[in-house]
Design an enzyme around this catalytic site. Sequence first.
Site, PDB file in Angstrom:
ATOM      1  N   SER A 271       1.377  -2.422  -1.372  1.00 21.49           N
ATOM      2  CA  SER A 271       2.604  -3.253  -1.396  1.00 21.49           C
ATOM      3  C   SER A 271       1.860  -4.553  -2.069  1.00 21.49           C
ATOM      4  O   SER A 271       0.768  -4.802  -2.075  1.00 21.49           O
ATOM      5  CB  SER A 271       3.050  -3.366  -0.043  1.00 21.49           C
ATOM      6  OG  SER A 271       2.218  -4.469   0.638  1.00 21.49           O
ATOM      7  N   ASP A 272       3.008  -5.159  -2.675  1.00 27.29           N
ATOM      8  CA  ASP A 272       2.602  -6.702  -2.952  1.00 27.29           C
ATOM      9  C   ASP A 272       2.582  -7.295  -1.766  1.00 27.29           C
ATOM     10  O   ASP A 272       3.126  -6.882  -0.510  1.00 27.29           O
ATOM     11  CB  ASP A 272       3.620  -7.257  -3.932  1.00 27.29           C
ATOM     12  CG  ASP A 272       3.194  -8.529  -4.686  1.00 27.29           C
ATOM     13  OD1 ASP A 272       2.089  -9.133  -3.970  1.00 27.29           O
ATOM     14  OD2 ASP A 272       3.772  -9.211  -5.519  1.00 27.29           O
ATOM     15  N   TRP A 273       2.135  -8.722  -1.487  1.00 30.30           N
ATOM     16  CA  TRP A 273       1.970  -9.038  -0.234  1.00 30.30           C
ATOM     17  C   TRP A 273       3.065  -9.548   0.485  1.00 30.30           C
ATOM     18  O   TRP A 273       3.953 -10.446  -0.169  1.00 30.30           O
ATOM     19  CB  TRP A 273       0.945 -10.464  -0.418  1.00 30.30           C
ATOM     20  CG  TRP A 273      -0.569  -9.895  -0.060  1.00 30.30           C
ATOM     21  CD1 TRP A 273      -1.458 -10.757   0.390  1.00 30.30           C
ATOM     22  CD2 TRP A 273      -1.242  -8.915  -0.855  1.00 30.30           C
ATOM     23  NE1 TRP A 273      -2.917  -9.672   0.350  1.00 30.30           N
ATOM     24  CE2 TRP A 273      -2.603  -9.111  -0.597  1.00 30.30           C
ATOM     25  CE3 TRP A 273      -1.082  -7.982  -1.731  1.00 30.30           C
ATOM     26  CZ2 TRP A 273      -3.599  -8.233  -0.708  1.00 30.30           C
ATOM     27  CZ3 TRP A 273      -1.742  -6.925  -2.254  1.00 30.30           C
ATOM     28  CH2 TRP A 273      -3.437  -6.974  -1.667  1.00 30.30           C
ATOM     29  N   GLY A 274       3.354  -8.829   1.660  1.00 29.61           N
ATOM     30  CA  GLY A 274       4.566  -9.039   2.213  1.00 29.61           C
ATOM     31  C   GLY A 274       5.759  -8.262   1.766  1.00 29.61           C
ATOM     32  O   GLY A 274       6.991  -8.609   2.137  1.00 29.61           O
ATOM     33  N   GLY A 275       5.517  -7.233   0.847  1.00 27.25           N
ATOM     34  CA  GLY A 275       6.488  -6.646   0.178  1.00 27.25           C
ATOM     35  C   GLY A 275       7.200  -5.375   0.934  1.00 27.25           C
ATOM     36  O   GLY A 275       8.126  -4.796   0.391  1.00 27.25           O
TER      37      GLY A 275
END
Length: 770
Positions: A271-275
């Site tokens: 995932s993108d960071w926190g996605g």
Amino acid sequence: MKTTELFVSAPGRLALACSALLLAGSLPAQTGSPYLDAQQPIDARVADLLGRLSLEEKVSLVHADANFSVAGVPRLGIPQLWMDDGPMGVRAETGENFANANRSDDFATAMPATLGLAATFDTNLARAYGAVIGQEARQRGKNIMLGPSLNIQRTPLGGRSFEYMGEDPYLTSRMAVGYILGEQAQGVGSCAKHFAMNNQENQRNSINVLADERTVREIYLPAFRAAVQEAGVLSVMGAYNKFRGDYCCENDYLLNQVLKGDWGFKGLVMSDWGGVHTTEGAALHGMDMEMGSRAPYNNNRLADPFLNAIKSNQIPVSVLDDKVRRHLYVMFKLNLIHDPDVPLQTNAATSQLSTKEHQETARQIAEASIVLLKNEKDLLPLDAAKLKTIAIIGANANAKFANDGGSAQIKAPYEITPLAGISNRVGSGVKIVYAQGYALPTGRGGGFRRGGAAPAAPAPANDELASNAVEIAKSADVVIFVGGLTHGTGDSEGGDRRDLKLPGGQDELLQKLVAVNPKTVVVFNGGAAVEMGPWLAKTPALLFAWYGGLESGNALAHVLFGDVTPSGKLPCTFPKRLEDTPAAALNAYPQTSTNQAAGGGRGGRGGFGGSNDEEYKEGLLVGYRWYDTKNIEPLFPFGFGLSYTKFKYSDLTVVRGLNTEHPTVKVSFTIANTGKREGAEVAQIYVRETKPTVQRPVKELKAFAKVNLKPGEKQTVTLTLGQSAFAFYDPDKKAWISNKGDFDIEVGASSRDIQVHRGVSLAQQVAVPD
Ligand code: BGC
């Protein structure tokens, strides 16, 4: 109990001394175990290792255990997996909450911005670029580097345009493949990001992108597809935004159907960071690794909640197994899991931190990236021997950029500013006088926020700074103005620019400078187009230098003084005004009416009037496809860039291959250097379907070649276009269709400077599945 030291995950990190503990239902690591046997096929090794992992261990492999790592399983010799940003070098180490870790051993070569790399149109340089980062990543103990960033520049306002590779899917694909091959050859995995349609920073965590299938397949996905199918990229990062209603990190269509289904991707999706937003969405819709969610990590959606969902039979364990298989596949590919008793065969990469060689590569790429946009009466190159005084004006002349701009920031061991680079080049025989000329706003920049942040309000023109600059300009032999954008004025992750204006009153200042000294050379930094005021007509010379990395000042000086002949070409159109850009013209982005009403809007980060939909109304007509199809004259077109020498194109031949089921067209032409200096030309081949059966952009880039020629030298270039050069995507047939009929092959020095062209007709319609 036997204690075995199994591996060291990264230099400088603790070696893991672990117990070979027998867990229920799982087997310990033993020399001779199939998964440790490098002679076995990777799939067999993965299957064997998977069978030895407990459920809890498997779950520990699909979510983060710190900012940039995922836990290992020491008893089986599975190391922690280490990542780092990306994509312009190896980012400095971070501490708690991504704060600077204040270490002294975490610097790296700051490469030129990846948009500048695209401006070189040189796939060999893309490989060299990836190789530098891969080697330094090895040295810093990173297994996967978070790059390259492959989103298309849909609007020049996009804050991360400097990190992307321009507006064209073909150019982005070629550069991506070169970059990834270069990096992965060093034994480090690349991560193609952000998949997909992450084309703006404003509201990136909430917008829902709506785009039709052809637009998605023809414009926004080709670079990712090339990364997967041509470069064998080992990981892909999901984007923050939603696409057709679902977050990209939980998007069945993007991750399961297209990436893993249509393209056969075998690596891992992170995932993108926190996605990641939900356990079920991430688990079932193709997300393999949850990154960047907050600590405590066992509360992450793909941690305990996932484990519980499996234990209570809400999600089958096969879903988890597939994710773990992908993680292990990447690890085996990177040679991270190996028999502790067998000496490791490495690929002997020279893994060194910012060596002279790396800095040299960075400089060469920066030199090749600079685009000469104007050079009247051959003012450039300058001859230092004929100059007594040079006035260098502009805040950017004395500014450093590498350690800024969001997650792409790099802590460089040094950075040569334009002022330093020019001073070094001319030596003590020439007097250099410097004036800042204008003030830049301070604010957003290095301290970007993940959720998005507005750039600081532009600083007004500063009369005192301006009059000092005008004063020194008057008596100088030549003025070199270095300005444009900065990360703090909007070229940064987390927000977009509000408009295309030059910040800090530069237009007014330039107007004054060109009035007092007609020999004013203008150099801009930036991650995309800027509007240029009436001073442009009075400036003899203009260069665009992107952000050039740690050697930027030397690279610029070498171009200004003719040690290097400029050869960069624009990877994105420079429009005359924001209103000409496709998304703005259609009031899709920014939505100007909302901006004004709410004092914000998408262009200005305000509300969305109830809907988060971001409709890509311009469809296929992105970048030059729009300007050419709509007959809108840009300020500088895609592919444009001048040289200190001249090139002549001739003798175009276009020959159709005999196999009509696999259409190919051999294109051959000659380029001659008819000027007085050695230089390189980027020949661009565009294809136009003469009578299309569906909407098609008037022309599309389908090949290019960069040719270096001495004065008087000429070279014949021969390229073969395959079926994809003629095809459009047919959503009903789920295939790329090349029509039977006529096409024009257009060869030139830019999208608007076609020098030679010829027709060719294809004998039958051909369909190729995506
Ligand atoms: C960015 C990614 C980056 C990640 C880790 C995110 O905010 O969008 O490109 O790799 O942070 O720093």
